[in-house]
Motif scaffolding. Structure first.
Motif, PDB file in Angstrom:
ATOM      1  N   THR A 266      24.450 -50.806 -54.697  1.00  0.00           N
ATOM      2  CA  THR A 266      24.351 -49.348 -54.850  1.00  0.00           C
ATOM      3  C   THR A 266      23.223 -48.977 -55.793  1.00  0.00           C
ATOM      4  OG1 THR A 266      26.738 -49.349 -54.658  1.00  0.00           O
ATOM      5  CG2 THR A 266      25.711 -47.275 -55.294  1.00  0.00           C
ATOM      6  N   ALA A 267      23.136 -49.695 -56.928  1.00  0.00           N
ATOM      7  CA  ALA A 267      22.098 -49.364 -57.911  1.00  0.00           C
ATOM      8  C   ALA A 267      20.714 -49.555 -57.299  1.00  0.00           C
ATOM      9  CB  ALA A 267      22.251 -50.243 -59.151  1.00  0.00           C
ATOM     10  N   LEU A 268      20.538 -50.669 -56.561  1.00  0.00           N
ATOM     11  CA  LEU A 268      19.238 -50.913 -55.938  1.00  0.00           C
ATOM     12  C   LEU A 268      18.964 -49.890 -54.844  1.00  0.00           C
ATOM     13  CD1 LEU A 268      18.889 -54.791 -55.697  1.00  0.00           C
ATOM     14  CD2 LEU A 268      17.649 -53.200 -57.162  1.00  0.00           C
TER      15      LEU A 268
ATOM     16  N   ILE B 144      20.045 -46.748 -54.672  1.00  0.00           N
ATOM     17  CA  ILE B 144      19.639 -45.475 -55.289  1.00  0.00           C
ATOM     18  C   ILE B 144      18.236 -45.623 -55.859  1.00  0.00           C
ATOM     19  CG2 ILE B 144      20.176 -43.814 -57.116  1.00  0.00           C
ATOM     20  CD1 ILE B 144      23.135 -44.618 -56.780  1.00  0.00           C
ATOM     21  N   GLY B 145      17.989 -46.781 -56.505  1.00  0.00           N
ATOM     22  CA  GLY B 145      16.667 -47.036 -57.075  1.00  0.00           C
ATOM     23  C   GLY B 145      15.587 -46.987 -56.010  1.00  0.00           C
TER      24      GLY B 145
END
Lengths: 361, 272
Positions: B182-184, B186-187
């Motif tokens: 998820t973090a990647l 969004i990133g």
């Protein structure tokens, strides 16, 4: 005896009849009811719809005088066909459009004499400085392109523009809706009211410019706008000294279509902006009649810079009056990927840290 | 003769001790798979787990699968099954029973004694969310294991004096892979936007679609200006009925009822 007036339902388009029971007009197809006055008013609005008239008379124009022509030279590029004019003392050694050195001398003839000219206000040095500035702050521009900053040629060119003046009669008709909602104990109600909105009037346009040079990319020239036309002066051949002048090869008639597109867009938006207070507004009909049309021919000052990089020609242009610099730059694909993945990693890590923090708290 | 009687008594005692650990007081095992949803090895593993937790926590954790509720409601069936088979530790008959019935596709969790304290209404809701996907997907083993582990967790939490409740739900397990993806993701989207803007800096050439700069100032005259009302449509829609059963009690705590045998039970259930 009055003629039978037949109305069409504004809602569904079916033929509509008078319902004696409710003393109103009622559409037998969609059951919508109307006041008699409403239909008469709508009918007269429909009658106002007209066809466009956006034809320009473009046969006017001043021919060159013999003594003027004597001091001018015309060059044609054998490679791209571009044609330029300059005074007899300016030697054109290469084509400003394609950079090809092969040029052919010709006699100036059979073309309109410009009405106005905006003289150059910025010089060659300013153009070079502006290009340097144009490269700045662009992180995806290949470094090597910046460093090698080898400009093949910087040329001051008077670009032919057709200027269109007109007063436009605009008539617009819209279908607009207003929504209202309320509820009682059992139901939610949504009421949609339909309106026929018409707007009409006049709006004036002055000197809408269209580039009359087929060699100059239209989008490049339009990106240079605006030129300050109040600084324009009556044309004298003396202004051409030291500069090149492009010869128009797109005539006023052809250019008018481009001007019309822009005039129509702006005129329609100006009148649409007066329709206020509705939830939705949909254009149903619109027409524009152009009155008191005038076309003038002017030369605008443009610095053209071109450079070749990796076999591709990059063309830049600077507004010779305002200094506005335009021109697309190449993309450093490797830098793009570096930025994309680098940022993805950095932002991803930051978001991951936020997730961890939120979870710990 | 005496010796033999002693031997029998001793054997019975040993058996009883053994039975007490492996079986609930009434003699029914803590896993009753009448609907035969589990393979032998899964059943064995699950039963081991249920026994281990039950003995450690001194609270019976029971899983029952049946093909049909035989006309009873899921709540009645679960309560009666619990009461009639003698589940439950101590005077409070502490325990939690998870029943699923295949024919009705009903599930019900019946709590008793300390189980009522440990599994609040909000806690039950949370628990059901955790196993519902497994249950609906047919992965019964995973659903039961999830149930057992959450019961263990709930009881441990209740011992602290603050059972999981509306304002105090268990923390989601930290799913590191999901978080990284998820973090990647969004990133990557933000990076696309940022590099898109950077790419846009390179473009400065575009057509003008308007002639707004060339409108003669003050030249606009509005001579025709009519807004004619044509007709109106009214749409009527029935209000959605308010559903009381879906309403969550904001106060928290555990709601209870009395089963046919007169015992007090908590819990809840639904369809899967």
């Amino acid at each position: 005896m009055a003629a039978m007036q037949e109305y069409k339902c504004p809602c569904c388009g079916g033929a509509i009849a008078f319902d004696s029971r409710i003393q109103k007009m009622k559409c037998p197809f969609c059951d919508t009811e109307f006041e008699m006055d409403t239909l008469a008013g709508y009918d007269s609005q429909l009658r106002n719809d007209q066809a466009d008239n956006m034809i320009w008379e473009t046969d006017r124009g001043e021919e060159w005088q013999d003594e003027e022509v004597a001091g001018l030279r015309s060059y044609a590029c054998r490679s791209c066909g571009g044609e330029i004019i300059c005074d007899e003392n300016t030697a054109a050694t290469s084509c400003p459009f394609c950079g090809n050195p092969v040029v052919m001398k010709r006699q100036v003839s059979g073309m309109l004499r410009p009405d106005y000219v905006i003289p150059f206000q910025l010089d060659r040095k300013a153009a070079k400085a502006a290009l340097k500035k144009h490269y700045e702050g662009k992180r995806l521009l290949p470094q090597i392109f910046k460093d090698q900053n080898h400009i093949n040629e910087v040329k001051g060119v008077y670009v032919p523009f057709w200027l269109f003046d007109t007063s436009a009669d605009v008539h617009m008709r819209y279908r607009a809706t207003k929504m209202r909602t309320w509820s009682d104990s059992r139901y939610d109600y949504t009421e949609t009211s339909f309106f026929s909105v018409s707007r009409g009037g006049t709006i004036g346009f002055e000197t809408v410019p269209v580039d009359g040079s087929g060699k100059m990319p239209d989008d490049l020239m339009e990106s240079l706008e605006p030129f300050d036309i109040s600084k324009a002066v009556d044309f004298q051949t003396g202004y051409l000294a030291g500069y090149l002048a492009d010869r128009y090869d797109v005539d006023a008639g052809q250019s008018a279509m481009r001007a019309n597109e822009r005039i129509r867009k702006s005129a329609e938006e100006a009148f649409a902006a007066t329709v206020r207070g509705y939830g939705t507004v949909t254009k149903e009909a619109g027409s524009i009649q152009l009155n008191s049309k005038k076309v003038t021919y002017a030369l605008f000052p443009v610095w053209i810079l071109n450079t070749t990089w990796e076999g591709k020609n990059y063309l830049f242009a600077m507004n010779g009056q305002t200094g506005k610099m335009v021109g697309d730059l190449p993309l450093d694909k490797a830098a793009y990927r570096r930025w994309l993945f680098g940022l993805t990693g950095t932002i991803g890590a930051a978001i991951f840290a936020v997730f961890v923090l939120l979870w710990l708290l | 003769m005496k010796k033999r009687a002693f031997a029998i008594c001793f054997a019975l005692l040993v058996w009883a001790l053994f039975a007490y650990s492996a079986y609930a007081a009434g003699g029914m095992p803590r896993l009753v798979d009448w609907a035969e949803l589990l393979s032998d090895s899964d059943a064995e593993e699950l039963l081991d787990k249920l026994n281990e937790i039950s003995e450690r926590q001194q609270t019976d954790i029971v899983v029952v699968t049946v093909n049909s509720l035989e006309g009873k409601s899921a709540m009645e069936y679960a309560d009666d099954f619990y009461d009639n088979n003698g589940y439950g530790y101590g005077d409070g008959r502490d325990g939690i029973l998870f029943l699923i019935s295949m024919e009705e596709r009903d599930w019900h969790i019946s709590t008793a004694g300390y189980g009522i304290t440990a599994v609040t209404d909000a806690g039950l809701e949370y628990m059901s969310e955790a196993f519902m996907d497994y249950l609906s997907g047919g992965d019964y083993y995973a659903a039961f294991i999830t149930f057992a582990e959450l019961c263990d967790d709930y009881i441990t939490q209740a011992m602290t004096g603050e059972p999981y409740d509306a304002d105090n739900l268990p923390e989601e397990p930290f799913d590191i892979i999901w978080t990284i993806i998820t973090a990647l993701g969004i990133g990557f989207i933000i990076s696309l936007i940022v590099t898109g803007i950077m790419k846009g800096e390179l473009k400065s050439v575009g057509r003008q679609i308007r002639a707004d700069d060339y409108i003669k100032k003050g030249s606009m005259r509005l001579s025709e200006n009519s807004d004619l009302f044509l007709y109106r449509h009214v749409e009527r829609r029935e209000k959605p009925k308010e559903n009381n059963s879906d309403r969550q009690s904001p106060q928290g705590g555990s709601s209870t009822h009395t089963s046919s045998s007169g015992a007090t039970h908590g819990g809840g259930g639904g369809k899967f």
